[in-house]
Enzyme design. Structure first.
Site, PDB file in Angstrom:
ATOM      1  CB  ALA A 111      48.748 -31.732 -29.768  1.00 15.03           C
ATOM      2  CD  GLN A 126      54.124 -26.572 -26.688  1.00 13.35           C
ATOM      3  OE1 GLN A 126      53.650 -25.459 -26.961  1.00 13.35           O
ATOM      4  NE2 GLN A 126      54.810 -26.772 -25.573  1.00 13.35           N
ATOM      5  CB  SER A 127      46.562 -27.594 -28.297  1.00 14.85           C
ATOM      6  OG  SER A 127      45.405 -26.906 -28.756  1.00 14.85           O
ATOM      7  CG  ASN A 128      48.985 -22.704 -31.481  1.00 10.22           C
ATOM      8  OD1 ASN A 128      49.873 -22.251 -30.776  1.00 10.22           O
ATOM      9  ND2 ASN A 128      49.230 -23.317 -32.633  1.00 10.22           N
ATOM     10  CB  VAL A 146      44.469 -26.252 -25.429  1.00  4.70           C
ATOM     11  CG1 VAL A 146      44.566 -26.248 -23.911  1.00  4.70           C
ATOM     12  CG2 VAL A 146      43.762 -27.512 -25.923  1.00  4.70           C
TER      13      VAL A 146
END
Ligand SMILES: *Cc1c(COP(=O)(O)O)cnc(C)c1O
Length: 336
Positions: free
Chosen positions: A73, A75-77, A79
């Protein structure tokens, strides 16, 4: 099981701290609450994906890859942590971000994890909500390969049998710590999403015959889907790690009552949990995962489903960078 048989890059000094949360325990009238600080895995301000990436990056390098490709997403942690690991290893990083949440909020769209993805130098493509993101990442990897790169494609959340080895290792680490401290753990609780964390923990606990139940607090899927996803991956990683006898279906427990309106949609219990941990313990949770996980733990304690005499370990999976993507939500609460 013998994890040294798998290629691995070390990114942080283990073990992560195992600390008590005495003020939170007092506030709730028990139980004894401990926190396993996997938000302290060093790289990119830490988080659970770093444990998975130790094995994923290990395999990528063993295969001669020069580019990490993944997805998540906005706000992916995961990534953000993948982008940092690639930078640290001198690799390129290409990421696909899904507009999983409909919003025009500039904080969500530009701050927090997204800002750090860019700072770590990842190249970014966007996809609309509802895209089959793992398929899209594989496709992006093929395109890079056709252009001469050597991509290694990591599924969302780093959740496959290789990534989940990181949490088999965490289960071993946690039990060694508890045994050393003389701490009897009645239960482990944590936020569960793409399933690799819980799958690894459950498989690891079974591999050690630890008899410690692991409860995942869901952040996206309904319970039957979540438990099936965790169980499938737990069986896969157990087999891959050489744990005999399979994973009983009953060993996989998820509670998905704290998702609220959907993945990444803020809830009032999440706001309370994030605020309580900040103000009682000086601990930063996150709005999408650990905040909802802690909201679940707090509610289950208040309902008496987790007993006042238990010793519970909350696995802090990280994510505090995401707070900045949700800053307006929290600031609205300060004003009220
Ligand atoms: C990814 C993530 C989780 C969920 O872990 P899974 O292995 O995807 O189930 C929990 N907390 C945070 C902060 C995360 O980034």
């Amino acid at each position: 099981m013998h994890l040294a048989r798998f290629p691995r890059q070390r990114f942080f000094p283990a073990p992560t701290p195992l600390e008590q949360l005495p003020n939170l325990s007092r506030h709730l009238g028990g139980p004894e609450i401990w926190i396993k600080r996997d938000d302290c895995t060093v790289v990119a301000s830490g988080g659970n994906k770093i444990r998975k990436l130790e094995f994923l990056a290990g395999e990528a390098l063993a295969q001669g890859a020069d580019t990490l490709v993944t997805q998540g997403a906005v706000q992916s942690n995961h990534v953000r942590q993948t982008a940092a690991v690639a930078a640290r290893l001198g690799m390129k990083c290409h990421v696909l971000l899904e507009h999983r949440i409909e919003t025009n909020d500039p904080a969500y769209l530009t701050s927090g994890n997204l800002f750090l993805d860019r700072l770590f130098g990842a190249s970014i493509e966007y996809r609309p909500g509802g895209t089959d993101m793992n398929a899209a990442a594989v496709e992006a990897g093929e395109k890079l390969r056709a252009g001469g790169a050597k991509p290694y494609v990591i599924p969302g959340g780093g959740s496959n049998r290789v990534g989940a080895l990181g949490y088999v290792g965490c289960a071993q680490e946690l039990m060694a710590q508890a045994d050393e401290m003389g701490l009897v753990i009645d239960r482990v609780v944590h936020a569960t999403g793409s399933a690799g964390t819980q799958a690894g923990l459950v498989a690891g606990m079974i591999g050690m015959n630890a008899n410690v139940p692991v409860l995942g607090i869901g952040v996206r899927a309904p319970r039957p889907t979540q438990e099936a996803n965790v169980h499938r991956l737990a069986e896969e990683v157990a087999d891959y790690a050489g744990i005999k006898g399979g994973v009983p279906r009953a060993a996989v427990m998820a509670n998905c009552d704290y998702v609220g309106a959907g993945y990444g949609q803020p809830t009032e219990p999440m706001r309370e949990a994030v605020t309580l941990l900040a103000r009682l313990e000086g601990v930063l949770l996150d709005p999408v995962y650990s905040g909802k996980g802690m909201a679940g733990l707090i509610d289950l304690i208040r309902r008496g489903e987790i007993g006042a005499r238990e010793r519970v370990v909350f696995l802090h999976t990280g994510g505090s960078v995401g707070l900045f993507g949700y800053q307006p939500f929290f600031e609205a609460g300060f004003a009220a």
